[in-house]
Write a protein that holds these residues in place. Structure first.
Motif, PDB file in Angstrom:
ATOM      1  N   VAL A   1       0.830  -1.206   0.000  1.00 15.08           N
ATOM      2  CA  VAL A   1       0.000   0.000   0.000  1.00 15.08           C
ATOM      3  C   VAL A   1       0.865   1.258   0.000  1.00 15.08           C
ATOM      4  O   VAL A   1       0.696   2.154  -0.835  1.00 15.08           O
ATOM      5  CB  VAL A   1      -0.969   0.002   1.197  1.00 15.08           C
ATOM      6  CG1 VAL A   1      -1.714   1.329   1.281  1.00 15.08           C
ATOM      7  CG2 VAL A   1      -1.962  -1.144   1.081  1.00 15.08           C
ATOM      8  N   ARG A   2       1.799   1.336   0.931  1.00 17.40           N
ATOM      9  CA  ARG A   2       2.656   2.526   1.019  1.00 17.40           C
ATOM     10  C   ARG A   2       3.482   2.714  -0.259  1.00 17.40           C
ATOM     11  O   ARG A   2       3.597   3.831  -0.779  1.00 17.40           O
ATOM     12  CB  ARG A   2       3.576   2.412   2.242  1.00 17.40           C
ATOM     13  CG  ARG A   2       4.499   3.597   2.419  1.00 17.40           C
ATOM     14  CD  ARG A   2       5.480   3.392   3.574  1.00 17.40           C
ATOM     15  NE  ARG A   2       6.665   4.210   3.395  1.00 17.40           N
ATOM     16  CZ  ARG A   2       7.857   3.948   3.913  1.00 17.40           C
ATOM     17  NH1 ARG A   2       8.023   2.851   4.653  1.00 17.40           N
ATOM     18  NH2 ARG A   2       8.875   4.739   3.691  1.00 17.40           N
TER      19      ARG A   2
ATOM     20  N   SER B   1       2.765   1.727  -3.275  1.00 14.35           N
ATOM     21  CA  SER B   1       1.890   2.133  -4.384  1.00 14.35           C
ATOM     22  C   SER B   1       1.560   3.621  -4.310  1.00 14.35           C
ATOM     23  O   SER B   1       1.327   4.271  -5.343  1.00 14.35           O
ATOM     24  CB  SER B   1       0.602   1.305  -4.374  1.00 14.35           C
ATOM     25  OG  SER B   1      -0.208   1.623  -3.254  1.00 14.35           O
ATOM     26  N   GLN B   2       1.550   4.168  -3.102  1.00 18.04           N
ATOM     27  CA  GLN B   2       1.252   5.587  -2.915  1.00 18.04           C
ATOM     28  C   GLN B   2       2.474   6.467  -3.139  1.00 18.04           C
ATOM     29  O   GLN B   2       2.373   7.548  -3.735  1.00 18.04           O
ATOM     30  CB  GLN B   2       0.697   5.811  -1.504  1.00 18.04           C
ATOM     31  CG  GLN B   2      -0.648   5.143  -1.250  1.00 18.04           C
ATOM     32  CD  GLN B   2      -1.031   5.104   0.207  1.00 18.04           C
ATOM     33  OE1 GLN B   2      -0.202   5.312   1.102  1.00 18.04           O
ATOM     34  NE2 GLN B   2      -2.306   4.817   0.482  1.00 18.04           N
ATOM     35  N   GLU B   3       3.643   6.000  -2.688  1.00 17.98           N
ATOM     36  CA  GLU B   3       4.864   6.797  -2.795  1.00 17.98           C
ATOM     37  C   GLU B   3       5.558   6.657  -4.149  1.00 17.98           C
ATOM     38  O   GLU B   3       6.249   7.572  -4.589  1.00 17.98           O
ATOM     39  CB  GLU B   3       5.831   6.426  -1.663  1.00 17.98           C
ATOM     40  CG  GLU B   3       5.315   6.789  -0.280  1.00 17.98           C
ATOM     41  CD  GLU B   3       6.342   6.541   0.821  1.00 17.98           C
ATOM     42  OE1 GLU B   3       7.531   6.295   0.490  1.00 17.98           O
ATOM     43  OE2 GLU B   3       5.956   6.583   1.997  1.00 17.98           O
TER      44      GLU B   3
ATOM     45  N   PRO C   1       3.958   5.480  -7.418  1.00 17.28           N
ATOM     46  CA  PRO C   1       2.903   4.972  -8.308  1.00 17.28           C
ATOM     47  C   PRO C   1       3.406   4.606  -9.701  1.00 17.28           C
ATOM     48  O   PRO C   1       2.847   3.697 -10.338  1.00 17.28           O
ATOM     49  CB  PRO C   1       1.896   6.132  -8.358  1.00 17.28           C
ATOM     50  CG  PRO C   1       2.682   7.351  -7.975  1.00 17.28           C
ATOM     51  CD  PRO C   1       3.704   6.868  -6.987  1.00 17.28           C
TER      52      PRO C   1
END
Length: 305
Positions: free
Chosen positions: A56-57, A59-61, A63
């Motif tokens: 999750v992290r 994919s956010q930091e 992308p």
């Protein structure tokens, strides 16, 4: 749609747990972000398991360097091989049981070409309630027979971080195999240091009995050794196996016990037996691991006992 939900209060709904020990999945997600910051070639790949594999992290930091290929494990592995051919450093985050679906791609697309793909193998060993379809019972067996593959099993959280770094720094196919849930609670060092490939370590010096433990079984082996006054080796590498350490312990002890959270047939203990046979070392051997049957669902501790 409910899938893999633990017990909860219907009146309150599912309440997020706070605190507790760091899980191996969380540790992997943190390492992936740290490694991505250090090397722009890193890309993360998941076959539709962003949350389950701890991405999750990332994919956010990152992308632009995160790829969810859907429930398509075969494509995940071939896609990683293609990226590696073009100079990228792919990390495939995948459950042990799901990599089985991409075994042909693992052999033909990654191992034959000797490509630098890291497999972060989550849920190695027994997983509990999901049962026979999700237990990671066979990966040590099906990975160690593949040429060019390096297979590591960390004993604790910090060792897992260092093994992931070690795997990433190798320009060959590698797998770091860790269990579901949390480890023994060892503090994790921020600094990343590569481990010497194919070298285990003696964690406790005893007498008569030598326990050669792999991954999650190191901590319970150390507990058992206190009662038995046994020697305990954290083998670290299933492939390449530390032949010298195995031979030394077999020659200086009356009994060698191998312990792994994997099928005994063809697993890490079998690798030890092969090594001792190759060096013509006569010894008493006992292999502990998962039996030659599909293990049902249940509490992991109960299943292990």
């Amino acid at each position: 749609l409910y899938h893999g939900v633990s017990k909860f209060d219907p009146d309150l709904g599912i309440v997020a747990k706070g605190g507790g020990k760091l899980t191996y999945t969380q540790l992997f997600g943190d390492w992936l972000c740290d490694m991505a910051a250090a090397d722009p070639r890193l890309v993360g790949i998941t076959p539709a398991m962003r949350e389950g594999s701890g991405l999750v992290r990332f994919s956010q930091e990152y992308p632009d360097r995160y790829f969810d290929v859907g429930i398509a494990e075969q494509h995940a592995v071939t896609f990683a091989a293609g990226l590696a051919c073009d100079g990228m450093k792919p990390v495939v985050a995948i459950y042990s049981t799901f990599l089985q679906r991409a075994y042909d791609q693992l052999i033909h697309d990654v191992c034959i070409q000797n490509l630098p793909v890291v497999f972060a193998l989550d849920r190695g060993g027994l997983v509990g309630a999901d049962g026979p379809t999700h237990h990671g019972a066979f990966d040590l067996s099906y990975l160690r027979c593949l040429p060019n593959m390096t297979v590591m099993a960390p004993a604790d959280e910090n060792e897992c971080r260092q093994m992931l770094y070690t795997a990433f720094m190798l320009d060959t196919p590698t797998a770091v195999r860790y269990p579901r849930g949390s480890g023994p609670g060892i503090p994790v060092e921020a600094e990343m240091k590569a481990l010497p490939v194919g070298k285990g370590e003696i964690r406790r010096q005893g007498r008569r009995i030598a326990i050669l433990a792999f991954g999650s079984m190191v901590t319970p082996a150390l507990a058992a050794a206190e009662t038995l006054d046994a020697t305990v080796a954290n083998m670290r590498f299933v492939k390449p196996l530390d032949h010298a350490l195995a031979v030394e312990l077999a020659e200086t002890h009356d009994l060698v016990v191998t312990v792994e959270e994997n099928a005994v047939d063809g697993g890490a203990g079998s690798a030890v037996a092969e090594a001792l046979a190759a060096h013509r070392v006569p010894c008493q051997l006992l292999h502990l691991g998962l039996p030659d049957r599909f293990v049902e669902h249940g509490d992991p501790g109960l299943l292990l006992s």
